[in-house]
Motif scaffolding. Structure first.
Motif, PDB file in Angstrom:
ATOM      1  N   ARG A  29       0.859  -1.175   0.000  1.00  0.00           N
ATOM      2  CA  ARG A  29       0.000   0.000   0.000  1.00  0.00           C
ATOM      3  C   ARG A  29       0.898   1.229   0.000  1.00  0.00           C
ATOM      4  N   LEU A  30       0.624   2.147  -0.880  1.00  0.00           N
ATOM      5  CA  LEU A  30       1.415   3.366  -0.940  1.00  0.00           C
ATOM      6  C   LEU A  30       1.439   4.086   0.393  1.00  0.00           C
ATOM      7  N   ASP A  31       0.364   3.991   1.139  1.00  0.00           N
ATOM      8  CA  ASP A  31       0.255   4.698   2.405  1.00  0.00           C
ATOM      9  C   ASP A  31       1.245   4.194   3.445  1.00  0.00           C
ATOM     10  N   ASP A  32       1.807   3.000   3.232  1.00  0.00           N
ATOM     11  CA  ASP A  32       2.724   2.403   4.198  1.00  0.00           C
ATOM     12  C   ASP A  32       4.190   2.693   3.910  1.00  0.00           C
ATOM     13  N   TYR A  33       4.477   3.383   2.830  1.00  0.00           N
ATOM     14  CA  TYR A  33       5.857   3.517   2.368  1.00  0.00           C
ATOM     15  C   TYR A  33       6.195   4.945   1.975  1.00  0.00           C
ATOM     16  N   LYS A  44      29.057   8.007 -12.056  1.00  0.00           N
ATOM     17  CA  LYS A  44      28.556   8.977 -11.098  1.00  0.00           C
ATOM     18  C   LYS A  44      27.837   8.266  -9.955  1.00  0.00           C
ATOM     19  N   GLU A  45      27.752   8.945  -8.835  1.00  0.00           N
ATOM     20  CA  GLU A  45      27.062   8.394  -7.683  1.00  0.00           C
ATOM     21  C   GLU A  45      25.552   8.427  -7.887  1.00  0.00           C
ATOM     22  N   ARG A  46      24.877   7.543  -7.185  1.00  0.00           N
ATOM     23  CA  ARG A  46      23.427   7.524  -7.220  1.00  0.00           C
ATOM     24  C   ARG A  46      22.879   8.797  -6.589  1.00  0.00           C
ATOM     25  N   GLU A  47      21.870   9.361  -7.208  1.00  0.00           N
ATOM     26  CA  GLU A  47      21.327  10.642  -6.806  1.00  0.00           C
ATOM     27  C   GLU A  47      19.831  10.511  -6.548  1.00  0.00           C
ATOM     28  N   GLY A  48      19.391  10.872  -5.359  1.00  0.00           N
ATOM     29  CA  GLY A  48      17.973  10.898  -5.055  1.00  0.00           C
ATOM     30  C   GLY A  48      17.328  12.137  -5.638  1.00  0.00           C
ATOM     31  N   LEU A  49      16.199  11.959  -6.318  1.00  0.00           N
ATOM     32  CA  LEU A  49      15.543  13.051  -7.021  1.00  0.00           C
ATOM     33  C   LEU A  49      14.278  13.542  -6.331  1.00  0.00           C
ATOM     34  N   ALA A  50      13.426  12.630  -5.938  1.00  0.00           N
ATOM     35  CA  ALA A  50      12.137  13.010  -5.378  1.00  0.00           C
ATOM     36  C   ALA A  50      11.602  11.884  -4.520  1.00  0.00           C
ATOM     37  N   CYS A  51      10.900  12.253  -3.463  1.00  0.00           N
ATOM     38  CA  CYS A  51      10.327  11.303  -2.517  1.00  0.00           C
ATOM     39  C   CYS A  51       8.889  11.698  -2.244  1.00  0.00           C
ATOM     40  N   ILE A  52       8.031  10.706  -2.083  1.00  0.00           N
ATOM     41  CA  ILE A  52       6.647  10.952  -1.702  1.00  0.00           C
ATOM     42  C   ILE A  52       6.232   9.952  -0.633  1.00  0.00           C
ATOM     43  N   SER A  53       5.562  10.449   0.403  1.00  0.00           N
ATOM     44  CA  SER A  53       4.930   9.592   1.405  1.00  0.00           C
ATOM     45  C   SER A  53       3.480  10.043   1.530  1.00  0.00           C
ATOM     46  N   TYR A 101       9.689   1.107   4.023  1.00  0.00           N
ATOM     47  CA  TYR A 101       8.514   0.832   4.838  1.00  0.00           C
ATOM     48  C   TYR A 101       8.477   1.721   6.070  1.00  0.00           C
ATOM     49  N   ALA A 102       7.310   2.293   6.326  1.00  0.00           N
ATOM     50  CA  ALA A 102       7.014   3.036   7.546  1.00  0.00           C
ATOM     51  C   ALA A 102       7.871   4.287   7.712  1.00  0.00           C
ATOM     52  N   LEU A 103       8.393   4.814   6.631  1.00  0.00           N
ATOM     53  CA  LEU A 103       9.148   6.057   6.656  1.00  0.00           C
ATOM     54  C   LEU A 103       8.383   7.144   5.910  1.00  0.00           C
ATOM     55  N   LEU A 104       8.731   8.371   6.198  1.00  0.00           N
ATOM     56  CA  LEU A 104       8.077   9.530   5.616  1.00  0.00           C
ATOM     57  C   LEU A 104       9.093  10.400   4.894  1.00  0.00           C
ATOM     58  N   CYS A 105       8.619  11.140   3.919  1.00  0.00           N
ATOM     59  CA  CYS A 105       9.475  12.044   3.165  1.00  0.00           C
ATOM     60  C   CYS A 105       9.494  13.408   3.846  1.00  0.00           C
ATOM     61  N   THR A 106       9.993  13.423   5.062  1.00  0.00           N
ATOM     62  CA  THR A 106      10.062  14.631   5.867  1.00  0.00           C
ATOM     63  C   THR A 106      11.479  15.036   6.211  1.00  0.00           C
TER      64      THR A 106
END
Length: 130
Positions: A29-33, A44-53, A101-106
């Protein structure tokens, strides 16, 4: 079992747009992740672009793509999208989605580290060239 599949990449001209998809299957469930799009180019190193919770409605964007990228989720389809506009040759990379799992994009750490993610897709190639 949870699986992620990233797709939607391809060859586009500079200035073009793509919408990448990250589809989850299994007990998910998207709501859990927290769901994050990463990219990695050769050498090049891995680059984080965008996160959604979606649990709390938070999103994070890397400064390098802010204003050109939008992340969104569709609960009914268990899918997260990355809309990319104004693509540049330096955007050429393999793009991966990952779920924590159980983390937020904060916290910006969600973009700066990758060891907290539980599931990864296989990635989809984006090539920006004329």
């Amino acid at each position: 079992e949870v699986q992620l599949q990233a797709y939607g990449g391809g060859l586009v001209q500079p200035g073009g747009s793509l919408r990448l998809s990250c589809a989850a299957s299994g007990l998910f469930r998207l709501d859990d992740y927290a769901i994050t799009w990463f990219r990695q180019a050769p050498g090049k190193e891995r680059e984080g672009l965008a996160c959604i919770s979606e649990n709390d409605g938070s999103t994070l964007y890397a400064d390098s793509v802010k204003g050109r990228v939008t992340i969104a989720g569709d609960d009914a389809k268990n899918t997260v999208y990355l809309q990319m506009n104004g693509l540049r040759p330096e955007d050429t990379a393999r793009y991966y989605c990952a779920a924590a799992y159980a983390l937020l994009c904060t916290n910006i750490v969600m973009l700066r580290r990758s060891d907290q993610y539980d599931y990864w897709g296989q990635g989809t190639q984006v090539t920006v060239s004329s």
